[in-house]
Structure formats: structure tokens, C-alpha cells
Design a protein around this motif. Sequence first.
Motif, PDB file in Angstrom:
ATOM      1  N   SER A  68       0.835  -1.206   0.000  1.00 45.71           N
ATOM      2  CA  SER A  68       0.000   0.000   0.000  1.00 45.71           C
ATOM      3  C   SER A  68       0.867   1.252   0.000  1.00 45.71           C
ATOM      4  CB  SER A  68      -0.934   0.001   1.210  1.00 45.71           C
ATOM      5  OG  SER A  68      -1.860  -1.052   1.133  1.00 45.71           O
ATOM      6  N   SER A  69       1.939   1.229   0.773  1.00 40.93           N
ATOM      7  CA  SER A  69       2.850   2.380   0.810  1.00 40.93           C
ATOM      8  C   SER A  69       3.458   2.629  -0.561  1.00 40.93           C
ATOM      9  CB  SER A  69       3.950   2.142   1.847  1.00 40.93           C
ATOM     10  OG  SER A  69       3.400   2.048   3.151  1.00 40.93           O
ATOM     11  N   LEU A  70       3.825   1.563  -1.246  1.00 39.84           N
ATOM     12  CA  LEU A  70       4.371   1.705  -2.597  1.00 39.84           C
ATOM     13  C   LEU A  70       3.328   2.267  -3.556  1.00 39.84           C
ATOM     14  CD1 LEU A  70       6.409  -1.628  -3.037  1.00 39.84           C
ATOM     15  CD2 LEU A  70       7.259   0.630  -2.410  1.00 39.84           C
ATOM     16  N   MET A  71       2.081   1.795  -3.433  1.00 42.74           N
ATOM     17  CA  MET A  71       1.025   2.277  -4.313  1.00 42.74           C
ATOM     18  C   MET A  71       0.738   3.755  -4.070  1.00 42.74           C
ATOM     19  SD  MET A  71      -2.855   0.823  -4.911  1.00 42.74           S
ATOM     20  CE  MET A  71      -2.290  -0.678  -5.739  1.00 42.74           C
ATOM     21  N   LEU A  72       0.758   4.179  -2.815  1.00 40.09           N
ATOM     22  CA  LEU A  72       0.510   5.588  -2.499  1.00 40.09           C
ATOM     23  C   LEU A  72       1.629   6.473  -3.037  1.00 40.09           C
ATOM     24  CD1 LEU A  72      -0.856   5.233   1.141  1.00 40.09           C
ATOM     25  CD2 LEU A  72      -2.144   5.924  -0.895  1.00 40.09           C
ATOM     26  N   GLU A  73       2.859   5.986  -2.973  1.00 37.92           N
ATOM     27  CA  GLU A  73       3.980   6.745  -3.533  1.00 37.92           C
ATOM     28  C   GLU A  73       3.833   6.887  -5.040  1.00 37.92           C
ATOM     29  OE1 GLU A  73       7.495   4.711  -2.344  1.00 37.92           O
ATOM     30  OE2 GLU A  73       7.250   5.169  -0.205  1.00 37.92           O
ATOM     31  N   GLN A  74       3.428   5.803  -5.698  1.00 39.57           N
ATOM     32  CA  GLN A  74       3.227   5.839  -7.142  1.00 39.57           C
ATOM     33  C   GLN A  74       2.080   6.771  -7.503  1.00 39.57           C
ATOM     34  OE1 GLN A  74       4.951   4.465  -9.693  1.00 39.57           O
ATOM     35  NE2 GLN A  74       3.534   5.514 -11.077  1.00 39.57           N
ATOM     36  N   ALA A  75       1.015   6.744  -6.718  1.00 44.04           N
ATOM     37  CA  ALA A  75      -0.134   7.614  -6.981  1.00 44.04           C
ATOM     38  C   ALA A  75       0.249   9.084  -6.862  1.00 44.04           C
ATOM     39  CB  ALA A  75      -1.261   7.278  -6.008  1.00 44.04           C
ATOM     40  N   ALA A  76       1.077   9.400  -5.870  1.00 42.52           N
ATOM     41  CA  ALA A  76       1.516  10.783  -5.682  1.00 42.52           C
ATOM     42  C   ALA A  76       2.362  11.248  -6.867  1.00 42.52           C
ATOM     43  CB  ALA A  76       2.310  10.905  -4.385  1.00 42.52           C
ATOM     44  N   ARG A  77       3.214  10.350  -7.377  1.00 41.90           N
ATOM     45  CA  ARG A  77       4.041  10.720  -8.531  1.00 41.90           C
ATOM     46  C   ARG A  77       3.215  10.875  -9.796  1.00 41.90           C
ATOM     47  NH1 ARG A  77       7.607   6.835  -6.207  1.00 41.90           N
ATOM     48  NH2 ARG A  77       6.825   5.256  -7.652  1.00 41.90           N
ATOM     49  N   SER A  78       2.188  10.024  -9.940  1.00 39.79           N
ATOM     50  CA  SER A  78       1.389  10.007 -11.163  1.00 39.79           C
ATOM     51  C   SER A  78       0.128  10.874 -11.067  1.00 39.79           C
ATOM     52  CB  SER A  78       0.991   8.565 -11.503  1.00 39.79           C
ATOM     53  OG  SER A  78       2.129   7.745 -11.631  1.00 39.79           O
ATOM     54  N   HIS A  79      -0.106  11.427  -9.883  1.00 42.68           N
ATOM     55  CA  HIS A  79      -1.233  12.347  -9.672  1.00 42.68           C
ATOM     56  C   HIS A  79      -2.588  11.691  -9.944  1.00 42.68           C
ATOM     57  CE1 HIS A  79       1.769  15.499  -9.291  1.00 42.68           C
ATOM     58  NE2 HIS A  79       2.261  15.155 -10.469  1.00 42.68           N
ATOM     59  N   TYR A  80      -2.801  10.497  -9.387  1.00 44.19           N
ATOM     60  CA  TYR A  80      -4.133   9.910  -9.434  1.00 44.19           C
ATOM     61  C   TYR A  80      -4.595   9.583  -8.013  1.00 44.19           C
ATOM     62  CZ  TYR A  80      -1.696   5.319  -9.331  1.00 44.19           C
ATOM     63  OH  TYR A  80      -0.909   4.250  -9.018  1.00 44.19           O
ATOM     64  N   SER A  81      -5.918   9.463  -7.860  1.00 46.86           N
ATOM     65  CA  SER A  81      -6.486   9.240  -6.537  1.00 46.86           C
ATOM     66  C   SER A  81      -6.433   7.753  -6.166  1.00 46.86           C
ATOM     67  CB  SER A  81      -7.937   9.732  -6.491  1.00 46.86           C
ATOM     68  OG  SER A  81      -8.719   9.017  -7.430  1.00 46.86           O
ATOM     69  N   VAL A  82      -6.497   7.514  -4.859  1.00 45.10           N
ATOM     70  CA  VAL A  82      -6.511   6.155  -4.330  1.00 45.10           C
ATOM     71  C   VAL A  82      -7.616   6.065  -3.277  1.00 45.10           C
ATOM     72  CG1 VAL A  82      -5.254   4.415  -2.999  1.00 45.10           C
ATOM     73  CG2 VAL A  82      -4.058   5.742  -4.739  1.00 45.10           C
ATOM     74  N   SER A  83      -8.387   4.988  -3.343  1.00 44.03           N
ATOM     75  CA  SER A  83      -9.423   4.748  -2.346  1.00 44.03           C
ATOM     76  C   SER A  83      -9.034   3.561  -1.485  1.00 44.03           C
ATOM     77  CB  SER A  83     -10.770   4.453  -3.020  1.00 44.03           C
ATOM     78  OG  SER A  83     -11.221   5.567  -3.767  1.00 44.03           O
ATOM     79  N   LEU A  84      -9.250   3.694  -0.179  1.00 42.59           N
ATOM     80  CA  LEU A  84      -9.018   2.593   0.746  1.00 42.59           C
ATOM     81  C   LEU A  84     -10.343   2.218   1.402  1.00 42.59           C
ATOM     82  CD1 LEU A  84      -6.985   0.703   2.161  1.00 42.59           C
ATOM     83  CD2 LEU A  84      -6.825   2.407   3.990  1.00 42.59           C
ATOM     84  N   LEU A  85     -10.720   0.948   1.252  1.00 37.57           N
ATOM     85  CA  LEU A  85     -11.945   0.423   1.854  1.00 37.57           C
ATOM     86  C   LEU A  85     -11.584  -0.456   3.031  1.00 37.57           C
ATOM     87  CD1 LEU A  85     -12.843   1.253  -1.052  1.00 37.57           C
ATOM     88  CD2 LEU A  85     -14.324  -0.763  -1.060  1.00 37.57           C
ATOM     89  N   MET A  86     -12.207  -0.199   4.167  1.00 38.76           N
ATOM     90  CA  MET A  86     -12.067  -1.079   5.325  1.00 38.76           C
ATOM     91  C   MET A  86     -13.403  -1.775   5.534  1.00 38.76           C
ATOM     92  SD  MET A  86     -11.129  -0.280   9.322  1.00 38.76           S
ATOM     93  CE  MET A  86      -9.463   0.218   8.938  1.00 38.76           C
TER      94      MET A  86
END
Length: 308
Positions: free
Chosen positions: A166-184
Motif C-alpha cells: 500500500s505504501s508503494l502504491m501511495l507513492e506511485q499515486a503521488a508521482r502520477s497524480h491519481y487518486s486512491v481509495s481505501l476500503l475497510m
Amino acid sequence: MIKVEENNIEHNKVVNYSLDSFPCGALVTNSARVITYINSYFTKQLLWQPNDLIGKSVDVLFTLSSRIFFQSYLIPTLLHEKVCEEMQLIIFHADGRRIPITVNASLRADGGISWSLFNASKRDKLYEELIKTRETLEIQAEKLKLLASTDELTELLNRREMKYRSSLMLEQAARSHYSVSLLMLDVDHFKKINDTMGHLEGDRVLKKLGQLLKDFGRKTDLISRFGGEEFLIMLPDTTQSDTLLLCRRLHKLIAEIKVGDSSLSVSIGVSICDEQISFIDLFTQADNAVYKAKSRGRNRTEIYLDNS
């Protein structure tokens, strides 16, 4: 003069005897690649008769691919370096079998070539065994990696692997400027299921839910059993409207899982980010949202809002 000739004859006998005692093939060809000498290795180990080789082109010994290699690489290397070592070629046994060999060759002053040929059959067998051993170890390492990163019951990502990916995905999202949703997702009244129906039924429910989430998710989604009856789904490049649509579909599908005479239900908390954020912060927001869903009656979805 006679004495000199006798000495030469004796010298040749000694040389031939020495070469015949070698545990490898010894071969001499002239500048025209015609065989002028073979040691006893060829007759004892490869069953060639001297008349079948002496005076014949060395091509009779080598396979087509080895002849091509001989002509295109070995000869030019010998002319330049005067010596070639540990070349891998294939020769024919007298009965037609192909024998892998390791060849050392040196250029003679008269333009001929002195060869030493070592049977490499056992080496190739050992090499194949080493390759198989390496493949086995790689498979075992992959299995261990899978065991270390997945939840045993549901076969989803475990807590540690989910946090890492998840940390890697959030870093990639920040670089690529797309949103991320987290469902619990938190299973409603799970303690009651365990207490009234037993832990085996509880495990069955978790396993069934895990399989449903795995089938439901996209290849790019991260899906985890994060602990107990708590599951996480991280959705890359997903808008709020798409996320809510997915949650509605999840509620409907999860209701198809039966627990006794009732349908299973979950409370879902959602956090959506479109800027750089840590996994812990995003997780905390989703956790607050799922707490709100439970406090508002369960079996529903709530989105984290800054003013909530």
C-alpha cells in the motif's frame, strides 16, 4: 646419422606412450585439417579404428554445428591467439552417438593444430542437475515468499504485506497524480457468529468472504485480511462515485453469503486521497469511517470527511 634417427624413433615412442596414457583424447591435424595423429583414447573409449581417422578430414569427428563453430570461431581465434581453451563441442562416437566434449587447442609452428579432448558427458549431467536444483530452490523460495506475504486462512495479503504494498502504491499515486481509495470492511456481529456457531463456522465465513473479495477485485487492487474480521481493499485510480458504486455491489454480493438463516453483512469505511499521504493516515481515516458506519446501524458504507 643412424644414431640420430634411432634417437628420434625412441623419442616418438616415448611421446606416443605418454599420450596414450592420458585420460583424454589427443589429436593432431595438419594445416589442411587432416588428422595425422590420434592417441589410444580414440580406439579404446570412442572405438574408432586408426584407419577410419588417420588421413581423414577432422570433419568426420565433429557434428555439423561443431564444424560451423570450428570454422567461424575456433580457427580465427587460434590464428590470433595461438591457443583456444575450454571450447564446448560435440564429436561422434564410432557407433554414431554424440559425445559432448571440452576442447583445448593450440596452433603448431607448421600450421597444424594440437588438440586435447575431454569427455564432458558427466559435466553436462551435473550441470543439468544443478539447473534442476536451482529451479527447485527458486520454487521453494517463491512458496516461502508467498507464505510470508499471505494470510493462511483466506490466502489474501496479510497485514505486513498489505502495509508494504500500500505504501508503494501511495507513492506511485503521488508521482502520477491519481487518486486512491481505501476500503475497510468489518464483518458485522462476527463475535456472535463465533460464540453461537463455533470458530469453524467463523473460519468458513472469513474464507468465503476472502474468496469473494479476491474474485471481485481487479488485478491492480490490493486486497488483504488485515486482522480478525477486518479486510482492506486499496483501489488505485478510482473516483469517489466509482468507489461508492463498488461498495454497493459489495454489500449485495456479501449478502449472498449465508450464516445460518441470515445473510452476512459488513460495515465499510472509505477514505479517498488525491494527494500525498501515508498509509497510516489513510488507514486511520478509513477506520474512523467504519466506526461511523457501525454506530449508524451497520451494513452500510461511510466516507471519511475532514469535517466528520
